[in-house]
Design a protein around this motif. Sequence first.
Motif: not given
Length: 341
Positions: A259-275
Amino acid sequence: MNWCNLKSCWRSHETWQTVYLLFLGQVVSFVLALSSFTSSLIATLGVDAPLTQTLFPYFFLGFVYGIVLLYRRKRLLVSWYWYLLLGFVDVQGNYLVNKAFQFSSITSVTLLDCWTIPWVIILTWIFLATRYSLWQLFGAALCIVGLGLVFLSDAGVGGGDGSKPLLGDVLVVAGTVFYAMSNVGEEFCVKKKDRIEVVSMIGVYGFLVSVVEISIVERKTLESVEWSTDIILAFVGYGLSTFMLYSLAPFVLKLSGATMFNLSILTSDMWAVVIRIFFYHQQVDWLYYLSFAIVCIGLVIYSITEKNHVPVSAVEDGNSNAQYQVLTGENEASRNESFVS
């Protein structure tokens, strides 16, 4: 709630444990984004060697955790051929996803990684007799709809980036099939066996499989590479970030559940946008933001209802240990036990 109750809540053990898990989850998310960025950077620098990229992380995993395993002087809890199979499917998943960076953008690749969830549902349904609620299936369906918008964007409706974005998208989806098989096998071993053994054996057999496939597929490519400081640093960055990812992910899954793992790694997509915006100076298509929002909603629905699924055979037998239960459904006692260990 008054101020005193709020202060006592923050001082409680459970609150600080939750804060710790949130922080650890964001560390995993950032490491995942860093791994995707360095893989994308290697492709941008003109190096097409996805198998060689993963060779070094596998080596370090096998070396570091293998030393710990040898120090324990215990026999393997799982037969070697299962670890060989697990290492093989993990290598194929990494190969296909890293290959996709040659054709598609970092944002498309990172978001399409979420295809792993539907494949995991299918595999656990068929092979592990796991049953899911309608709300979980609805959440997974929303994720698929959102990911379909990525294909729509990369097909040219929204101006997808990359030399062959649709080919890259297909490679990612194919890679997630292998990721799903690897994740299901890894979760089973981590749940029932030993975390250190699992990570070290993935490193050992992943390294051996990579060496064999490199000698067949990438030998000529490596001979033509003109190595530079930037390329070497990109390989080092990928190796370190992937090593950290493989080290932390099983620990977070064991400690907090998916639960927390899936919600946490979801923010990696926004890091990709920033990059993509600030490093590559590329614009992100509006369909990507819409897709991201839909996937967020789908993952939230899936995550908050995942505790309801139970293996059917386990219920019928009246024995919760007779059948493998997905790691995400572990009870509070096992979480506290793993936290102490």
